[in-house]
Design an enzyme around this catalytic site. Structure first.
Site, PDB file in Angstrom:
ATOM      1  N   ASP A  52      39.476  42.328  26.779  1.00  0.00           N
ATOM      2  CA  ASP A  52      38.543  41.629  27.676  1.00  0.00           C
ATOM      3  C   ASP A  52      39.092  40.247  28.028  1.00  0.00           C
ATOM      4  OD1 ASP A  52      38.083  40.330  25.305  1.00  0.00           O
ATOM      5  OD2 ASP A  52      35.900  40.511  25.357  1.00  0.00           O
ATOM      6  N   SER A  53      40.274  39.917  27.470  1.00  0.00           N
ATOM      7  CA  SER A  53      41.008  38.738  27.948  1.00  0.00           C
ATOM      8  C   SER A  53      41.293  38.878  29.439  1.00  0.00           C
ATOM      9  CB  SER A  53      42.318  38.561  27.170  1.00  0.00           C
ATOM     10  OG  SER A  53      43.052  39.771  27.123  1.00  0.00           O
ATOM     11  N   ASP A  91      38.736  47.428  25.134  1.00  0.00           N
ATOM     12  CA  ASP A  91      37.974  46.367  24.479  1.00  0.00           C
ATOM     13  C   ASP A  91      36.536  46.419  24.994  1.00  0.00           C
ATOM     14  OD1 ASP A  91      37.888  44.268  22.739  1.00  0.00           O
ATOM     15  OD2 ASP A  91      38.995  42.870  24.016  1.00  0.00           O
ATOM     16  N   GLU A 190      42.661  37.507  14.248  1.00  0.00           N
ATOM     17  CA  GLU A 190      43.081  36.500  15.224  1.00  0.00           C
ATOM     18  C   GLU A 190      42.895  35.096  14.657  1.00  0.00           C
ATOM     19  OE1 GLU A 190      41.621  37.034  19.208  1.00  0.00           O
ATOM     20  OE2 GLU A 190      42.410  35.097  19.873  1.00  0.00           O
TER      21      GLU A 190
HETATM   22  O1  KIV Z   1      41.009  40.607  24.631  1.00  0.00           O
HETATM   23  C1  KIV Z   1      42.108  40.506  24.057  1.00  0.00           C
HETATM   24  O2  KIV Z   1      43.163  40.371  24.677  1.00  0.00           O
HETATM   25  C2  KIV Z   1      42.120  40.545  22.605  1.00  0.00           C
HETATM   26  C3  KIV Z   1      43.408  40.240  21.907  1.00  0.00           C
HETATM   27  C4  KIV Z   1      43.636  38.794  21.854  1.00  0.00           C
HETATM   28  C5  KIV Z   1      43.474  40.864  20.551  1.00  0.00           C
HETATM   29  O3  KIV Z   1      41.115  40.791  22.007  1.00  0.00           O
END
Ligand code: KIV
Length: 294
Positions: A52-53, A91, A190
């Site tokens: 979700d980044s 995610d 993280e």
């Molecule tokens: O959303 C994302 O990219 C993540 C990673 C940082 C593990 O959760």
């Protein structure tokens, strides 16, 4: 959920534990579209996370919170078309699993059925434990995520390292063990101090995937845009840059614009010819007064 890896070339989920047992590091990267999924596959990566980044890296928000189910589904569909061998993990965005186990199952099922995801990831412990158990009960593999969990960054006091006191580190270990007991197949850690992540990795039977959590995790993940130098915001200190693609893209766009403005592009090699007689006929048929421009 069962798959037949011998038929579709997909990395079996069970292989992750075996890799960790052999001391082979697991490599995960985020991807958000068909080309990044395809390139992660071609580069031999094991896991692809449709993080979700994306809300920040590709949609331009300042946090991950605004990511919606519909956006994440669209991105996941594109990634699964590109990534064949790596396990693709979707995610679960903020709001898609916080309300109830039923909501979590309904939304995770969409990732699997509509977008071809192999597994889902969700943040936190506490109420997330019953979500994990419900999803695993429904046959959907779940990756956990502890430490700096960006969806609750406000509650955590910002984007900062977690587990820096003995009490907080102990809580992280307890949460990690609880997520394992609830059925997670792997756990992202993280921004956790390296010795804490090492201890958690030692205590868990499932693999840990670190991001900013030291070298003793069973695998590592980076956000694609941090790794490629494609994110114009400040990347976290733990993100190593392997390329400066952003600068290369900007340079290419500037050279394209300059060529168009100077008339250097396009040249004959970029155009199509037609038979002379056809051209003559077209010119005589279409001769008329030039249209007036506004
Ligand atoms: O959303 C994302 O990219 C993540 C990673 C940082 C593990 O959760």
């Amino acid at each position: 959920m069962t798959s037949r890896p011998e038929e579709n070339g997909k990395l079996p989920l069970t292989e992750l534990g075996e890799m960790a047992g052999r001391g082979e590091r697991i490599v995960m990267v985020t991807a958000y579209d068909y080309p990044s999924g395809r390139l992660a596959d071609a580069a031999g990566l094991d896991l692809v996370l449709v993080g979700d980044s994306a809300a920040m890296t590709v949609l331009g928000h300042s946090t991950t919170v605004p990511a919606t189910m519909e956006e994440m589904l669209m991105l996941t569909r594109a990634v699964t078309r590109g990534a064949q061998r790596p396990l693709v993990i979707a995610d679960m965005p903020f709001g898609s699993f916080q309300v109830s186990d039923e909501d979590a199952v309904r939304n995770a099922v969409r990732f699997v059925k509509e977008a071809g995801a192999d597994a889902v990831k969700l943040e936190g412990a506490g109420p997330s434990l019953s979500r994990v158990a419900a999803l695993v009960g429904a046959g959907i593999p779940v990756m956990g995520h502890l430490g700096l969990t960006p969806q609750s960054a406000t509650m955590l006091g910002g984007f900062r390292a977690q587990g820096k006191t003995a009490d907080k580190a102990r809580q992280l270990l307890e949460d990690a063990l609880a997520l394992e007991a609830a059925g997670c197949f792997a756990l992202v850690l993280e921004a956790v101090p390296a010795p804490v992540a090492a201890r958690i990795s030692e205590r868990l039977a499932i693999p840990t995937i670190g991001i900013g959590s030291g070298a003793e995790c069973d695998g590592q993940v980076l956000v694609l845009h941090d790794l490629l130098g494609l994110y114009e915001g400040r990347s976290p200190r733990f993100a190593k840059r392997y390329a400066e693609i952003g600068a290369e893209i900007q340079d290419a766009l500037e050279r394209f614009a300059a060529d168009v403005r100077s008339g250097a592009f396009p040249t004959e090699e970029h155009t199509y010819a037609m038979p002379d007689d056809e051209l003559e006929r077209f010119v005589s048929d279409s001769t008329a007064a030039p249209r007036s421009r506004p």
